[in-house]
Design a protein around this motif. Structure first.
Motif, PDB file in Angstrom:
ATOM      1  N   TYR A   3       0.840  -1.192   0.000  1.00 41.44           N
ATOM      2  CA  TYR A   3       0.000   0.000   0.000  1.00 41.44           C
ATOM      3  C   TYR A   3       0.876   1.243   0.000  1.00 41.44           C
ATOM      4  CZ  TYR A   3      -3.827  -3.125   1.338  1.00 41.44           C
ATOM      5  OH  TYR A   3      -4.764  -4.126   1.367  1.00 41.44           O
ATOM      6  N   TRP A   4       0.377   2.277  -0.660  1.00 42.65           N
ATOM      7  CA  TRP A   4       1.139   3.523  -0.806  1.00 42.65           C
ATOM      8  C   TRP A   4       0.227   4.726  -0.629  1.00 42.65           C
ATOM      9  CZ3 TRP A   4       6.207   2.405  -1.495  1.00 42.65           C
ATOM     10  CH2 TRP A   4       6.519   1.135  -2.007  1.00 42.65           C
ATOM     11  N   LEU A   5       0.876   5.869  -0.366  1.00 35.68           N
ATOM     12  CA  LEU A   5       0.173   7.152  -0.433  1.00 35.68           C
ATOM     13  C   LEU A   5       0.929   8.012  -1.435  1.00 35.68           C
ATOM     14  CD1 LEU A   5      -1.312   9.332   2.360  1.00 35.68           C
ATOM     15  CD2 LEU A   5       0.323  10.344   0.761  1.00 35.68           C
ATOM     16  N   MET A   6       0.189   8.612  -2.374  1.00 33.88           N
ATOM     17  CA  MET A   6       0.816   9.428  -3.414  1.00 33.88           C
ATOM     18  C   MET A   6       0.128  10.790  -3.458  1.00 33.88           C
ATOM     19  SD  MET A   6       1.043   6.266  -6.111  1.00 33.88           S
ATOM     20  CE  MET A   6       1.938   7.033  -7.467  1.00 33.88           C
ATOM     21  N   LYS A   7       0.955  11.838  -3.398  1.00 33.75           N
ATOM     22  CA  LYS A   7       0.424  13.200  -3.342  1.00 33.75           C
ATOM     23  C   LYS A   7       0.345  13.829  -4.729  1.00 33.75           C
ATOM     24  CE  LYS A   7       2.733  14.459   0.993  1.00 33.75           C
ATOM     25  NZ  LYS A   7       3.760  15.391   1.514  1.00 33.75           N
ATOM     26  N   ASP A  11      -5.034  21.192  -8.173  1.00 34.17           N
ATOM     27  CA  ASP A  11      -5.029  22.215  -9.220  1.00 34.17           C
ATOM     28  C   ASP A  11      -4.232  21.748 -10.435  1.00 34.17           C
ATOM     29  OD1 ASP A  11      -6.478  23.861  -7.618  1.00 34.17           O
ATOM     30  OD2 ASP A  11      -4.845  25.230  -7.123  1.00 34.17           O
ATOM     31  N   VAL A  12      -3.287  20.855 -10.193  1.00 37.01           N
ATOM     32  CA  VAL A  12      -2.451  20.328 -11.275  1.00 37.01           C
ATOM     33  C   VAL A  12      -3.057  19.033 -11.821  1.00 37.01           C
ATOM     34  CG1 VAL A  12      -0.161  19.483 -11.893  1.00 37.01           C
ATOM     35  CG2 VAL A  12      -0.395  21.365 -10.247  1.00 37.01           C
ATOM     36  N   TYR A  13      -3.347  18.103 -10.904  1.00 34.01           N
ATOM     37  CA  TYR A  13      -3.967  16.834 -11.314  1.00 34.01           C
ATOM     38  C   TYR A  13      -4.707  16.250 -10.118  1.00 34.01           C
ATOM     39  CZ  TYR A  13      -4.731  12.643 -14.051  1.00 34.01           C
ATOM     40  OH  TYR A  13      -5.326  11.630 -14.765  1.00 34.01           O
ATOM     41  N   SER A  14      -6.028  16.092 -10.260  1.00 37.02           N
ATOM     42  CA  SER A  14      -6.871  15.661  -9.146  1.00 37.02           C
ATOM     43  C   SER A  14      -7.424  14.261  -9.374  1.00 37.02           C
ATOM     44  CB  SER A  14      -8.038  16.634  -8.970  1.00 37.02           C
ATOM     45  OG  SER A  14      -8.961  16.439 -10.032  1.00 37.02           O
ATOM     46  N   ILE A  15      -8.075  13.727  -8.358  1.00 31.61           N
ATOM     47  CA  ILE A  15      -8.715  12.417  -8.505  1.00 31.61           C
ATOM     48  C   ILE A  15      -9.822  12.468  -9.569  1.00 31.61           C
ATOM     49  CG2 ILE A  15     -10.386  12.787  -6.640  1.00 31.61           C
ATOM     50  CD1 ILE A  15      -8.931   9.469  -6.520  1.00 31.61           C
ATOM     51  N   ASP A  16     -10.446  13.635  -9.731  1.00 27.23           N
ATOM     52  CA  ASP A  16     -11.465  13.761 -10.782  1.00 27.23           C
ATOM     53  C   ASP A  16     -10.830  13.644 -12.169  1.00 27.23           C
ATOM     54  OD1 ASP A  16     -13.416  14.126  -8.865  1.00 27.23           O
ATOM     55  OD2 ASP A  16     -13.343  16.315  -8.968  1.00 27.23           O
ATOM     56  N   ASP A  17      -9.638  14.179 -12.305  1.00 25.86           N
ATOM     57  CA  ASP A  17      -8.914  14.035 -13.576  1.00 25.86           C
ATOM     58  C   ASP A  17      -8.602  12.564 -13.842  1.00 25.86           C
ATOM     59  OD1 ASP A  17      -8.820  16.825 -14.070  1.00 25.86           O
ATOM     60  OD2 ASP A  17      -7.098  17.024 -12.725  1.00 25.86           O
ATOM     61  N   LEU A  18      -8.197  11.858 -12.775  1.00 26.82           N
ATOM     62  CA  LEU A  18      -7.868  10.438 -12.945  1.00 26.82           C
ATOM     63  C   LEU A  18      -9.114   9.616 -13.255  1.00 26.82           C
ATOM     64  CD1 LEU A  18      -5.726   8.213 -12.904  1.00 26.82           C
ATOM     65  CD2 LEU A  18      -6.123   7.965 -10.447  1.00 26.82           C
ATOM     66  N   ALA A  47      -2.856   2.353  -4.001  1.00 27.49           N
ATOM     67  CA  ALA A  47      -2.344   3.647  -3.548  1.00 27.49           C
ATOM     68  C   ALA A  47      -3.494   4.585  -3.193  1.00 27.49           C
ATOM     69  CB  ALA A  47      -1.472   4.278  -4.629  1.00 27.49           C
ATOM     70  N   PHE A  48      -3.302   5.302  -2.110  1.00 31.46           N
ATOM     71  CA  PHE A  48      -4.242   6.350  -1.734  1.00 31.46           C
ATOM     72  C   PHE A  48      -3.841   7.630  -2.452  1.00 31.46           C
ATOM     73  CE2 PHE A  48      -4.367   3.351   1.770  1.00 31.46           C
ATOM     74  CZ  PHE A  48      -5.738   3.229   1.999  1.00 31.46           C
ATOM     75  N   PHE A  49      -4.824   8.281  -3.046  1.00 33.38           N
ATOM     76  CA  PHE A  49      -4.597   9.537  -3.781  1.00 33.38           C
ATOM     77  C   PHE A  49      -4.786  10.694  -2.808  1.00 33.38           C
ATOM     78  CE2 PHE A  49      -4.963  11.309  -8.307  1.00 33.38           C
ATOM     79  CZ  PHE A  49      -4.719  12.615  -7.939  1.00 33.38           C
ATOM     80  N   PRO A  56      -9.518  21.446   2.244  1.00 32.42           N
ATOM     81  CA  PRO A  56      -8.440  20.970   3.109  1.00 32.42           C
ATOM     82  C   PRO A  56      -7.624  19.900   2.409  1.00 32.42           C
ATOM     83  CG  PRO A  56     -10.470  19.828   3.676  1.00 32.42           C
ATOM     84  CD  PRO A  56     -10.790  20.737   2.497  1.00 32.42           C
ATOM     85  N   PRO A  57      -6.352  19.759   2.771  1.00 36.05           N
ATOM     86  CA  PRO A  57      -5.578  18.638   2.232  1.00 36.05           C
ATOM     87  C   PRO A  57      -6.103  17.327   2.802  1.00 36.05           C
ATOM     88  CG  PRO A  57      -4.343  19.772   3.942  1.00 36.05           C
ATOM     89  CD  PRO A  57      -5.591  20.566   3.720  1.00 36.05           C
ATOM     90  N   GLY A  58      -5.944  16.231   2.068  1.00 37.03           N
ATOM     91  CA  GLY A  58      -6.388  14.937   2.582  1.00 37.03           C
ATOM     92  C   GLY A  58      -6.468  13.875   1.507  1.00 37.03           C
ATOM     93  N   ILE A  59      -6.923  12.686   1.938  1.00 37.53           N
ATOM     94  CA  ILE A  59      -7.015  11.556   1.021  1.00 37.53           C
ATOM     95  C   ILE A  59      -8.347  11.598   0.283  1.00 37.53           C
ATOM     96  CG2 ILE A  59      -7.110   9.043   0.853  1.00 37.53           C
ATOM     97  CD1 ILE A  59      -5.201   8.931   3.261  1.00 37.53           C
ATOM     98  N   ALA A  60      -8.284  11.568  -1.040  1.00 38.70           N
ATOM     99  CA  ALA A  60      -9.469  11.771  -1.863  1.00 38.70           C
ATOM    100  C   ALA A  60     -10.017  10.475  -2.456  1.00 38.70           C
ATOM    101  CB  ALA A  60      -9.156  12.752  -2.992  1.00 38.70           C
ATOM    102  N   GLY A  61      -9.179   9.449  -2.557  1.00 34.98           N
ATOM    103  CA  GLY A  61      -9.678   8.220  -3.174  1.00 34.98           C
ATOM    104  C   GLY A  61      -8.599   7.164  -3.315  1.00 34.98           C
ATOM    105  N   LEU A  62      -8.915   6.201  -4.156  1.00 38.69           N
ATOM    106  CA  LEU A  62      -8.063   5.024  -4.305  1.00 38.69           C
ATOM    107  C   LEU A  62      -7.701   4.781  -5.759  1.00 38.69           C
ATOM    108  CD1 LEU A  62      -9.504   1.929  -2.364  1.00 38.69           C
ATOM    109  CD2 LEU A  62      -7.374   3.173  -1.913  1.00 38.69           C
TER     110      LEU A  62
END
Length: 151
Positions: A3-7, A11-18, A47-49, A56-62
């Motif tokens: 498992y990973w966390l990736m930042k 504004d540059v690239y979001s979970i919605d973009d993915l 990986a957690f996005f 706020p900063p935080g985890i948005a998805g998978l």
DNA sequence: GCCAACGTTGGC
DNA sequence: GCCAACGTTGGC
């Protein structure tokens, strides 16, 4: 399986973009420690996005790792901000992965919430001053994050 | 190999 | 926009 966390800055690239793109090369990482983690990823890892530099900063998805040891194409592109003149196609410096969208959490898990639930030893992203953009997460912590995402 | 200067990250 | 933290660069 790891498992990973990736930042990423949304504004540059979001979970919605993915979600829209489904698959994307995780390019632009220019930190050796983060790169070494990228190189140790294998297909099927989760990986957690994490949305950084936002409110706020935080985890948005998978997402999952769908291709490993991908040569980051931006290192050869002179017009790209991540161009690296010291890298050559014969000996590329920067390898990364392709990620594939899995899901967006209905409730993003904010950094505040992460701080309430985890110590800096268990989850590096809650550590003050932490600038690493890719980090490993233990299975135990990953499972607890998934439970938080459902609450 | 030391370390000061500089650049970047990212929370606030 | 500020600035603490910290990685990188380059002179010596």
């Amino acid at each position: 399986m790891q498992y990973w966390l990736m930042k990423s800055e949304p504004d540059v690239y979001s979970i919605d973009d993915l979600e829209r793109d489904r698959n994307e090369i995780w390019d632009g990482v220019r930190n050796y420690q983060a790169r070494n983690f990228l190189k140790s990823m294998t297909v099927g890892d989760i990986a957690f996005f994490y949305h950084s530099n936002t409110k706020p900063p935080g985890i948005a998805g998978l997402m999952k790792i769908s291709e490993e040891m991908v040569v980051d194409p931006t290192q050869f592109d002179q017009s790209n901000k991540y161009y690296d003149p010291k890298s050559t196609p014969d000996a590329p410096r920067w390898h990364t992965v392709t990620v594939t969208y899995i899901k967006t959490f209905a409730h993003h898990i904010s950094l505040d919430e992460l701080k309430k639930n985890f110590s800096p030893d268990d989850l590096q992203v809650v550590k003050r001053g932490n600038r690493l953009s890719v980090m490993p997460i233990t299975e135990d912590v990953a499972k607890q994050i998934l439970i938080l995402a459902k609450s």
